[in-house]
Scaffold this active site. Structure first.
Site, PDB file in Angstrom:
ATOM      1  N   ASP A 152      -4.427 -39.637  -4.369  1.00 18.07           N
ATOM      2  CA  ASP A 152      -3.940 -39.132  -4.613  1.00 18.07           C
ATOM      3  C   ASP A 152      -2.975 -37.857  -3.343  1.00 18.07           C
ATOM      4  O   ASP A 152      -3.685 -37.839  -2.700  1.00 18.07           O
ATOM      5  CB  ASP A 152      -5.016 -37.830  -4.901  1.00 18.07           C
ATOM      6  CG  ASP A 152      -4.503 -36.395  -6.432  1.00 18.07           C
ATOM      7  OD1 ASP A 152      -3.330 -36.012  -5.706  1.00 18.07           O
ATOM      8  OD2 ASP A 152      -5.605 -35.786  -6.857  1.00 18.07           O
ATOM      9  N   HIS A 192      -2.148 -38.321  -9.653  1.00 18.83           N
ATOM     10  CA  HIS A 192      -3.014 -36.207  -9.942  1.00 18.83           C
ATOM     11  C   HIS A 192      -3.287 -36.421 -11.339  1.00 18.83           C
ATOM     12  O   HIS A 192      -2.687 -36.091 -12.061  1.00 18.83           O
ATOM     13  CB  HIS A 192      -2.477 -35.517  -9.426  1.00 18.83           C
ATOM     14  CG  HIS A 192      -2.692 -34.054  -9.364  1.00 18.83           C
ATOM     15  ND1 HIS A 192      -3.706 -34.157  -8.755  1.00 18.83           N
ATOM     16  CD2 HIS A 192      -3.277 -32.222  -9.333  1.00 18.83           C
ATOM     17  CE1 HIS A 192      -4.512 -32.546  -8.560  1.00 18.83           C
ATOM     18  NE2 HIS A 192      -3.630 -31.548  -9.336  1.00 18.83           N
ATOM     19  N   SER A 204      -7.694 -30.546 -11.049  1.00 21.39           N
ATOM     20  CA  SER A 204      -6.438 -29.348 -10.436  1.00 21.39           C
ATOM     21  C   SER A 204      -8.039 -28.612  -9.966  1.00 21.39           C
ATOM     22  O   SER A 204      -8.471 -28.521  -9.167  1.00 21.39           O
ATOM     23  CB  SER A 204      -5.475 -29.338 -10.936  1.00 21.39           C
ATOM     24  OG  SER A 204      -4.859 -28.966  -9.367  1.00 21.39           O
TER      25      SER A 204
END
Length: 531
Positions: A433, A462, A213
């Protein structure tokens, strides 16, 4: 990307040693690659948990301002699972994202998730970035900022908009009052220079790095500033560096709406269980009717419309939560029972002190990293237009970021992460995602020359590696073991099928913690939400 700190599935919080190591190492000047002064070895102490008994902890002092290496020092909390093989490939620094995410427990998760023969070759290093968790000072601008019940997110009236604006400005003002001397140094580049100080303190000439991320942006920016110090680089669920941060958030709104609709279709598929209708559009209408009802009468005086959005947002990050969210939805609509909804909120969305800290760092980094509109009219117009297409979480997200319109520090500019000076880099991206839409992975693949992109086709979660997909994990293990990456002719160098969607709960699985161990849920407990 955004982060809401919440631990699930029995992932224990890590008790970190407060042992202070030797002198702090100054990072290289931004944009330069001059050597970092020699730093004494880090002093490690045992701090294992039931889940990760081999964890060790330490701390490292670094300059608050890397351009003034002899000035004020701050402390970074570190964790480690040491290598056990005779030959070491050096440190593998890991980060779960955020901004604002604690990476201490992630070291244990990564070390336990890799094949033993691969993990044995690395010192897997976790860290709490500056301002986060066990690092000192740790930011908490306004404790209890998310205490329920908040004003509704959708500004249907000027009063609702005004109440939310008051909250946002008060948060920015509280940060300015408490941390005026700290905020100018809470940003991505400062954290990247901390990462290089960690490398130097470990005595490594080069760094291996694995980030999820927002951690992908950290890794890409580190590679831009210190390309000769990158040995291996893995980025999973990739931030689009060309939209940092205002445009990326608007893009998220559209993607989360699509992911929420996928959840609605899943509920409709199992109408025999949930009895909310076989038509996804009808199910979706029921969900928005529930949100409207909670605006007028919060469930248990705890779950209003904003809290409902917070509760269902994690379903956009990880579909393993869908069965629990569907149970709460059905109970509220069909049985007029709000209790499961309140419990779901407490499990997935309620913010504790750790969450307050994570949010404060999130705002400090994102508001400082790049320019945000300072004219609220632009926010109103942009989010209003996006809400028309994506009503699930657009305004919730806007208010989450709104303090950036009033932030007290001068803003920097995002980093151009384009790079042709790196060894092969391995990228992972799911096509659906929501938190980091696919375009980010494609952009970084283009910008990092020689990188390799592995795609999870049809996947919507994710953070996709080390969470149960053997195809993805094989590429990861091969790369960390040998440096080899897949090479293909198309946009993707390799494609893996997504994991199957979950099934409805069995009677015994009343909550995530009650179900069998699930690496996907464990990972998402560490990555958190809005991250």
């Amino acid at each position: 990307m955004k982060k809401r700190a919440v631990a699930l599935c029995g992932v224990a919080a890590l008790a970190v040693s407060t042992a202070v190591t030797a002198a702090g190492a100054a990072g290289a000047d931004a944009g330069s690659a001059r050597p970092v002064p020699h730093a004494a070895a880090v002093s490690w102490k045992t701090c294992g948990t039931k889940e990760y008994p081999k964890l060790q902890c330490a701390s490292l002092r670094v300059p608050l301002d890397h351009d003034r290496p002899r000035g004020r020092q701050i402390t970074l909390a570190l964790s480690r699972v040491p290598h056990t093989a005779k030959t070491s490939q050096g440190p593998l620094l890991v980060n779960p994202g955020g901004p604002g995410g604690s990476g201490l427990t992630l070291a244990g998760f990564v070390a336990s998730g890799l094949p033993k023969a691969v993990a044995a070759q690395y010192d897997v290093i976790g860290f709490d970035p500056r301002g986060v968790g066990r690092s000192r000072p740790a930011l908490d601008c306004k404790p209890g900022y998310f205490t329920a019940v908040r004003p509704p997110s959708v500004p249907r009236t000027k009063a609702i908009e005004g109440a939310n604006l008051d909250r946002a400005t008060s948060f920015a003002q509280a940060c300015a009052k408490k941390y005026a001397d700290i905020l100018p140094f809470i940003d991505t580049v400062s954290t990247v220079r901390d990462m290089d100080a960690i490398r130097a303190a470990l005595g490594a000439k080069q760094l291996n790095y694995f980030g999820y991320s927002y951690g992908t942006y950290l890794g890409a920016v580190y590679a831009k500033y210190f390309p000769d110090r990158v040995r291996r680089l893995v980025l999973d669920s990739i931030v689009d560096p060309e939209g940092v941060w205002y445009q990326d958030n608007l893009g998220q709104d559209l993607a989360f709406n699509a992911r929420h609709q996928a959840f609605m279709a899943w509920v409709a598929k199992y109408d025999a269980t949930y009895k909310l209708g076989k038509d996804p559009a009808k199910v979706e209408a029921e969900w928005y009717a529930m949100r409207d009802a909670l605006t007028k009468r919060p469930a248990g005086r705890e779950v209003g419309a904003g809290e409902l959005e917070d509760t269902y947002l994690p379903g956009g990050y990880y579909n393993g939560y869908w069965p629990y969210l569907a149970e709460a939805f059905a109970a509220y609509v069909n049985a007029k029972d709000p209790n499961p909804l309140v419990q779901a909120y407490r499990t997935f969305a309620a913010v504790d002190a750790s969450g307050d800290n994570g949010y404060s760092v999130y705002e400090a980094v994102q508001c400082r990293d790049a320019p945000w509109p300072r004219n609220w009219n632009q926010w109103r117009d942009d989010n209003g237009a996006t809400h028309e297409k994506a009503p699930f979480s657009t305004w919730n997200n806007a208010w989450y970021n709104a303090p950036c319109a009033f932030w007290p520090t001068r803003t920097l500019h995002s980093t151009d992460i384009s790079n042709s000076s790196l060894p092969p880099v391995l990228l992972f991206q799911a096509t659906d995602d929501a938190a980091t839409p696919f375009e980010g992975g494609a952009d970084v693949h283009r910008l990092l020359r020689g990188s390799s992109l592995v795609v999870e086709e049809g996947g919507g979660n994710h953070g996709v590696t080390l969470s149960g997909n053997a195809c993805l994990d094989k590429h990861l293990a091969t790369y960390l073991a040998s440096g080899k990456v897949p090479r293909g002719d198309g946009e993707a160098d390799a494609v893996c099928d997504k994991l199957p969607d979950p099934k409805p709960l069995t009677p015994k699985a009343a909550s995530p913690a009650a179900s069998s161990p699930d690496r996907g849920a464990a990972l998402h407990g560490l990555i958190g939400f809005r991250g």
